[in-house]
Each structure stands twice: as C-alpha cells, then as structure tokens.
Scaffold this motif. Sequence first.
Motif, PDB file in Angstrom:
ATOM      1  N   ILE A  80       0.775  -1.111  -0.005  1.00  8.15           N
ATOM      2  CA  ILE A  80      -0.060  -0.015   0.132  1.00  8.15           C
ATOM      3  C   ILE A  80       0.977   1.251   0.054  1.00  8.15           C
ATOM      4  O   ILE A  80       0.410   2.248  -0.869  1.00  8.15           O
ATOM      5  CB  ILE A  80      -1.086   0.051   1.139  1.00  8.15           C
ATOM      6  CG1 ILE A  80      -1.986  -1.112   0.965  1.00  8.15           C
ATOM      7  CG2 ILE A  80      -1.474   1.399   1.478  1.00  8.15           C
ATOM      8  CD1 ILE A  80      -2.832  -1.268   2.301  1.00  8.15           C
ATOM      9  N   GLY A  81       1.858   1.304   0.836  1.00  5.55           N
ATOM     10  CA  GLY A  81       2.745   2.350   0.914  1.00  5.55           C
ATOM     11  C   GLY A  81       3.653   2.460  -0.312  1.00  5.55           C
ATOM     12  O   GLY A  81       3.689   3.738  -0.773  1.00  5.55           O
ATOM     13  N   ILE A  84       1.057   4.029  -2.957  1.00  5.86           N
ATOM     14  CA  ILE A  84       0.814   5.627  -2.699  1.00  5.86           C
ATOM     15  C   ILE A  84       1.881   6.359  -3.015  1.00  5.86           C
ATOM     16  O   ILE A  84       1.975   7.558  -3.675  1.00  5.86           O
ATOM     17  CB  ILE A  84       0.608   5.817  -1.197  1.00  5.86           C
ATOM     18  CG1 ILE A  84      -0.977   5.040  -0.897  1.00  5.86           C
ATOM     19  CG2 ILE A  84       0.451   7.353  -0.752  1.00  5.86           C
ATOM     20  CD1 ILE A  84      -1.305   5.063   0.695  1.00  5.86           C
ATOM     21  N   GLY A  87       2.181   7.005  -6.806  1.00  7.21           N
ATOM     22  CA  GLY A  87       1.068   7.847  -7.273  1.00  7.21           C
ATOM     23  C   GLY A  87       1.248   9.328  -6.830  1.00  7.21           C
ATOM     24  O   GLY A  87       1.348  10.260  -7.727  1.00  7.21           O
ATOM     25  N   ALA A  88       1.964   9.533  -5.708  1.00  7.43           N
ATOM     26  CA  ALA A  88       2.070  10.790  -5.157  1.00  7.43           C
ATOM     27  C   ALA A  88       3.424  11.460  -5.951  1.00  7.43           C
ATOM     28  O   ALA A  88       3.446  12.560  -6.178  1.00  7.43           O
ATOM     29  CB  ALA A  88       2.429  10.981  -3.515  1.00  7.43           C
TER      30      ALA A  88
END
Length: 409
Positions: free
Chosen positions: A96-97, A100, A103-104
């Motif tokens: 998950i990290g 993220i 994407g960031a």
Amino acid sequence: MIFWFLSGAMALVVGGFLARAAWRGSDTPLPVQADYDLKVYRDQLDEVERDVARGVVPEADAARIRTEISRRILAADAGRDTRVQSTSRPAPLVLIGGIIALGAGSLALYWHLGQPGYGDLALADRIAFAEDMRRNRPSQQSAEESLPASPSTEGLSADYLALMQQLRATVKERPEDLQGQTLLAQNEARVGNFAAAAEAQGNVLRLKGADRTAKDIADYAELLVLAAGGYVSPEAETALREVLNRDEQDGRARYYLGLMMVQTGRPDVGFRIWDALLRRGPEDAAWIEPIRVQIPQVAALAGVDYEIPQTGNGAPARGPSAEDIEAASEMDAGDRMEMIGGMVAGLSDRLASEGGPPQDWARLITSLGVLGDTDQARAVYDNALEVFSGDSAALDMIRNAGERAGVAG
C-alpha cells in the motif's frame, strides 16, 4: 476533470498489476546447485563411454575415470538440498505504501513539469490567441529601452568624431535637408548607433514623400530591427509590409518578416518564407547566409525534417499566403531569449570558421552583451580588434559595439 479521472484510473490499474505481481511471489521451486552438478557428472560418464567406443581412451584409464566421477556423484547426491526455494510475500502495508508513493511522486512530478489546470486549445483557439498576443507585443520604443544605452563616442577617432559632430549639428540646423538626413542615417548606422540612424532614415522617408522607394523603406525597417537588438517590432513590421506592397518578392523584407514569424511563435510560417528565399537565391544575396545558419533550428521547431536546398537554381518558389503572414503568436520572454541564443550561437560559429564583415562582428558582440554573456562578448571583442587592426572605420564600429556590451576598455 476528464484528464484527472483518466490519470487516476491508469495509476490504479498500474498499481494493481504491480501489487499483484509482488503479492503472488513465486511458487515455482528453484533448482539447487547439486542438481546442476549431477547433470554434469552424468554427461561426463556418457562422454567416457563414447571415448572408449571410439578407442580414444584405454579401458584401464576409463575404469579409473568412471570411479572418480562416480565418487563425485555420490558426494553431490549426499549433499543435495531438496528444500523448495520461493520468494517471500511483502507485507500488505509495504504494498500500500509503495502504491501511494508511486502515485504521489507522479503527481508531484507533473505539478512541477506540467501545466495543472491548463485546458485544451483547438487550432482555431490557438490562432486567435496568437493573433491577440501579436497585436500586444512590445513596441519599438519598449524594445530599445530594454537594451543597453547607445554607444558613446569614446571609441571613435578624433577626425571622424569631429565630422560626425559637424554632420549632426548641420542636420539639426537644417532638418529639411534630404542629403544631410541621408548622410546622417548612413554614418550613424556605421558607428552602430542604430536608433539614431533609424530616426534619420525616417526623416528621409518623410522628406521624399511619394518619391520614396521600396529600398528606402526597407532600409528604415532594417535599422528599426537593428536598433531593437534583432527584434522585429510592430513599427518595423508595418514598414516591411509597405515594402512588400510595392515589391512582393523583396528578399530583404521577406527575410525580416520570416524572422518576425519565428519570434512571434509561428516557426512554421517563418520556415516557409525562408525556405522559399533559399530556393530562389541568388547565392550571394545578403539574407542567404543568415537563413542557412538559422533555418535548421526553425525547421525543427516547425516539425519539419529538412535538408538545406541549393540556391540560385532559378526555380521560383511561392511564398506563404496572406493568411499565413497575418497569423502569428507571441513567444514568452524565455522562449524568445532561447531562440535568440540559438541564432547568436550560429552567427558565432560562422564568424569563427569563415569570418565576416565588421557589421556582423559588432552585432554578435552587442547580442552577447544583451544575453548577459559578458565573458564570451569580451573574447569576441578582443578577437575582432585583432582581425580589423588595420581598418580604422571597422575598429570604430567594433569599439562602439564593445561599449554597448560593456566589455570595451
């Protein structure tokens, strides 16, 4: 909004594939080293049997070799690791990290390099926007005020300075003297004082009235361009169009009009104008060499895979239409400076390899000063002083260019 929706969907799909690949790991047992060793030893036994059959290895030596290989096979089989090796699965929080962070990071990169909130522009909208920007581009006065101050008289010889002072005083006393205004325009241009030369040439046009020729107007337009540091202002454009109204094929006017198109964001139109001039010739025309230096970069900006044609072939080329000439847009300051920098680099390479008249050297020195490259301007200035050491008139021009660039003395 559609852009952000599509970008987000694509990011989720890519992230999902990456997460799936990382989560599944590898359930396929990986072969261990002993398996490779056993295969090699068995191949060696087969090779020994073939050598015996061919008579290459005696039977006594073959027996000894078989014994040694068999011993190695037993040792490898005894140490064989039959445990299944597989990749471990990452923790869900790590997956998950990672998604993220991916994407960031992409969003931050786009925010820095892209244009968030910039809507799509159709071709018609772009042309309309360009036309509006062209009408509001800087005037001749603004362009001249943005350049360094006019050259001082310190670099001129005493005799020539006295003649210039006398000429200026005479013309000031007799502003309606056509011959005096003509001489003043010529000599102000000679010393690099292009703004004053343009003013005097404007008076020549005023005094000649209806008798003024296309060459007179073209001289005035060129002096305006030189006074603005190579920028084709609205005032210069007006003069250029008057020239073309009198002579549609005037090469000098078409060259500067093409330059204006390049500067105002229409390299496609500028490319077509310059390409037609190159194909038409003649080879010794004053605008041919500047076009040859600049047109490869202009063609690249226009998206054209271009090879410079031979000039002087007598084949007339049709120039762009009136609609093409009228359509233009405004480059921002950064793009204009980048374009000017490329043109200055081309001029610098040509002078270094082929040489040129003092006017070109003076123009290069002044342009480098405008671009803030004082070290290069000083190097060119010193080189020009050596090249024209025996020509007092040329030295006067070079020294005045050095004054404008702030590198003389």
